[in-house]
Structures are given as C-alpha cells and as structure tokens.
Enzyme design. Sequence first.
Site, PDB file in Angstrom:
ATOM      1  CD  GLN A 187      29.566  82.660  57.183  1.00  0.00           C
ATOM      2  OE1 GLN A 187      29.939  83.815  57.035  1.00  0.00           O
ATOM      3  NE2 GLN A 187      29.803  81.702  56.329  1.00  0.00           N
ATOM      4  CB  THR A 219      27.151  78.356  57.959  1.00  0.00           C
ATOM      5  OG1 THR A 219      28.564  78.336  57.815  1.00  0.00           O
ATOM      6  CG2 THR A 219      26.576  79.520  57.177  1.00  0.00           C
ATOM      7  CB  VAL A 220      22.874  80.220  61.488  1.00  0.00           C
ATOM      8  CG1 VAL A 220      21.366  80.191  61.743  1.00  0.00           C
ATOM      9  CG2 VAL A 220      23.612  79.514  62.615  1.00  0.00           C
ATOM     10  CE  LYS A 264      23.152  76.279  65.501  1.00  0.00           C
ATOM     11  NZ  LYS A 264      23.345  76.127  66.968  1.00  0.00           N
ATOM     12  CG  ASP A 290      30.277  76.942  75.554  1.00  0.00           C
ATOM     13  OD1 ASP A 290      30.964  77.825  76.124  1.00  0.00           O
ATOM     14  OD2 ASP A 290      30.219  76.821  74.316  1.00  0.00           O
TER      15      ASP A 290
END
Length: 631
Positions: free
Chosen positions: A493, A498-499, A513, A610
């Site tokens: 999370q 949230t996975v 996901k 990123d």
Amino acid sequence: MAAKLSIQLMMLVMLLFINQAFAENTKTSVAKPGCQDSCGNLTISYPFGIGENCSASKAMAMYCDNSSHSPKAFLLDKDSNNLEVLNISLEAGTISISYPITTGCTNTGNDLAHHQVRLALPLTFSNNDNRFTAMGCDNLALLSSTSKDSSQLEAGGCLSRCNRSLKKDNSCFGINCCQTKFPQSLTFVKPSLSNGSISSSGCNDGPRYAFIVDQKWFAKLKDIYIVQTMETVPAVLNWKPFGACQTFIELDPRKSATLCGENAVCTNQSLCSCREGYQGNPYLPNGCQDINECASDIPGSRASPPLKPPRGPPKAPLPKRAPNTLNMYHSKNSPPKSLPPALPGSSLKLNRCDHYCTNTPGSFNCSCQDGWVLVDKLKCVKPEVIYRDTKEVDPSGKKGKKGKKGKKGAIIATTATCAGVGVILIVTWYLYKETRRRYIRKLGVNLFKRNGGLLLHQLLSSRQENEETTKLFTSKELEMATDHYNKDRIVGQGGNRTVYKGMLTDGRIVAVKKSKIEDKSKIEQFINEVVALSQINHRNIVKLHGCCLETEVPLLVYEFIPNGTLMQYIHEDNEYFPLTWDVRLRVATEVAGALCHLHSAASIPIYHRDIKSTNILLDDKYRAKWQTLEL
C-alpha cells in the site's frame, strides 16, 4: 326362626361397622398400622415412626416426649443428641429439625462451642435448602465434616466482618453476617468459631454465632439478628431410599423390589409418589387411596338439603361452531337416583361435571340427564343448542356429506394458499436476482466506456505485429482471484494505490494493482501507455498481463514479484540476501539494461522519469525487475 334371623341381622350390622371403621382408619392414617400417627401437632408419617418397630430403619425412629404441656417428637443421632422434629414431608423427601446454635464469647456462661451432629443414613443435611451462617464481629466460622476414612476435614466456612458504623439491616453478605453453601450428602457437621482479625484476639470483638439454617425460614425473618437470642433454628434433612426406592438401610442384603405401595410409583428423584387420582402415604402397602372426585363437602350433611337436578339451559352455553372441535357423547340413561348430581360450586372442585359424576378408581366419569348431550366429556348441552347453527352433525353424532365436503374444501383452500404464497416468493426472488444482474452488467459496461475501454479495444484490435496482446479481465475474474479483495491478500500500500496478491483460474500468481486516476483527461494517455507496455517483454521489466476497466477504479494485473522492493534490502539488513558490492553492481546493471530497453529498444520510447529504489522489485532469484507504469 325369628331369633336366628335377628342374630344374623345383628352380625351383618356389626360387620358393616367394622368394615367402615377399617376403611376410615386405612384412609386417614399415614403411620404404620398399629403405630402412633402423631405427637402433639406433628403428624408422624411412615417411613418415620415412634419406635424402631414403627419406622423403616433405626435412623428414622423417633420418640415422643410427653413430659411438657405440648408433646414433642425427637430423633436421636449417632451421638445420642436429641433433635426435635418440626415437620415431615413425603412429597419432598425432607424432614425439618431444630438445629442447635454454636455460640462463643457471649459472657453468659452457656456457650455451646464445637457442637457436632452425626446423622445415620439415609438422613443427610440438605445443601439446597440450608445455608451455613455465621454472625458476629470478625467471626471466622468453619464447618467440619468427615471424609471416607473418617478423618475430619473442612467442608466450608465464611468470615463475618465488623463494621460498627453501618446500621444493621436484614442482609447477610459478609458484614456482621455471612452465609455459604456446603457439599451435599453431609452426615457429620461440626461448626467452630475463631477470631478472624489479626488486630485483636480473644473475645474483644463481642459474641459469635454459627449454625446451619433453613434458608427459606431465615429469609422470612423481619430481623435476622433475633436468631442471636435463640438456642436452635430450623434445618432441613434429606432422606431418600437407596437404589430405585428399594431400601432405607445402607448395605441392606434384603433389598425389596420396591418400597412403594399399591397405586404408587418410584419417581426419578428416588421417592415414592401416589399415582394420579390417588392420595395418601405411598410407602404403606395400601397407603394410596382413591380420590373421590365426586365427593361433596355440602350434600349429605345435616346442615344442607340435598341438591336438585339442574333445570334449564347450561350456565355456560357453547359458542357457535363448537361441535366442529369438541368430542360429543350421548347419554341415554341417567345415573342411579342414589347418586346426587354434581354441580359447579357444590363439589370439592375436583371435577367439572355439569350434571352427574361417577367416581372410578383413579378418575371419574361425567353423565347427563335424559334429553341432554355430553360434550367434551364434561359439559351437558341440549341437542338444539348443538344443531342450531350447523347441519354438518346429525343426531347420531356422525358427520354428514356436507361436513366432509366442508373439511375437504378447507384443506384444498389452505393447500392452494400455501402454494400460491410459495410461487410468489420464488418469482419475487428470481426477479430481484435478474434485476440486480442486469444492473451490475449495465454498470460494468458504463464503467468500461468511461475508463477508456473502447479506445483500448480499438488499439488492440488494430495492432497485428505482436501475437500476445493485453488481456481485458472481467471484474468477476479478479474478485475470484483476490477472494473479493480480502484484506489478508494485501501485499503493498502507498500513495493512491493498493496491491493485492491473487491467483487466476489457470494457476498463475499475479499482483492486482488498484490505482486511482485523479485527472480524467489523462484516460487516453493511460490507455496508450497500457498498449505500449503490453508490447514490452524483457526479463528485468515487470510483465503487464492485462487490465480491468469494468470497475470504478481501473485495475492492472502484473506478474507477481515475491521478494519485495530494493528499498527494503537497502535500509534493512537481511541475512538471507546481504547487499554485497557484487550484488549491488549486478542490480545496477540489470536496472540499467531495463532502462536502456525502454529508451531504445521499445517500439515507442518510454521515459519513466521516476527512478527510485521503491520501483525496483526482486523476484524469487533476487533479480531486479523494473516496475514501469504508475497511474
């Protein structure tokens, strides 16, 4: 001839008087025949008796003391202590006695300390009806008994604390008075008193008392402390035959089949009881006598004239349609004239016959005058009252064709009603399920369109250079894979995602996901990235299996990477995978290879912008896997 006839008549009269006296004695006496049945106001019921020959066992033998103005009955325990008998109950299997109060520190010179009572079986102290009670200031009262090897042991006790500031009331919960239960089947009891305070000794705290008392009697006292002025209090003893009502003598080698007399049974409490319709002493051979339910307390006496047969309609006429539910019996013959009628209010209320009552062994029968009909075995009704509002019943008491048809119609109507209600419930349930299914399907279509499903489907259909395409999962498939998004399936999370760990129907372990697109204008950009990433197949890049656009939030389905992120191993020591210099160089090389593939080898260059350790995952062989797409 005349003298002989006179002698026969005299003998017949004497025989009738003897039979009547014997019957009355058998009916009223509860003691063993030939034994004293009372002592003062106490009725002595067998198996108890005055003397051993009149009782069932030595332990149940009493003696009657006539020395005082009011005679009293006493039992003797094994230590020859006199225990006054107050009451005997055959129904409950109990006997009430006067139990001596153990006293101490009363300054009267008459203290009764360590008084013991040793009963003989079948007599035992009742732990249901009695309580061991102590009174006094800081009074520690103990109750001693005996074990199987005759050694004394403590069977109970309580401490009565002292609080002189509190006003005494009728409570007994530990302040100035305390109570406790004790084990069942005690035959030996010996109360003892001692000082329960460590700050004082001797009799500095005043008098002390201890006793076993009938709790019902104790609870009815207006002032429980009046007991301190008494020498004895009532206590309850149990007595029950051994076995299934077989003997009152312990280890009796001559056990009878039963102690219960005629018309009596042995209850599950191992007590004898008269059968229904009989009363008396069930322990005597002929102690249970038939109850005359037809007996009257008024007719036959000199003070009242004989009752007349009833006239007119019954006092409580039957309601309409009553014949459909009551059992009816016709009486063509009236009872004998010698049998007086039994009317409501004239009998002992043991029967409810309207007209005539005939006593039978253990029961009674009702009958009616000529021209009346017996209904429900008790009521007498004129025939016109029964036939007034219905034609279903003929005078013979048999149902006609109309009555059969009415009953059959009622059954058919009831069955049809129940079937109709069942059909309505089934149809309603089916319509609800179908409506809900259509609503969910329509909602899924709308969400699929809103999340760019049509655009994704168009792009995937137009692309022909790759055999493998991104799969569009349904919401139902992912619900089953994640056990309806069970909290126990969450593996990560953070931020707006949230996975969940899941398993597809083909056995593949995946990561689902659930992310959130905050800017709806970027839906087209998101779909283009999904299409682009579906073309990437590199060993150091997390594989994107597909997505689901039928939910409120788009779902991405990746291959599952079991060993977490690189950040965890950098900031936390792990003995199974230490980050040595060689490992760090290998991970950096693998990440660089993945970035190079995205920048140069992909059909459409992808610039992540990123790069951080939380986006680098480690698979089961601790190889670096670059996580590409972030919603």
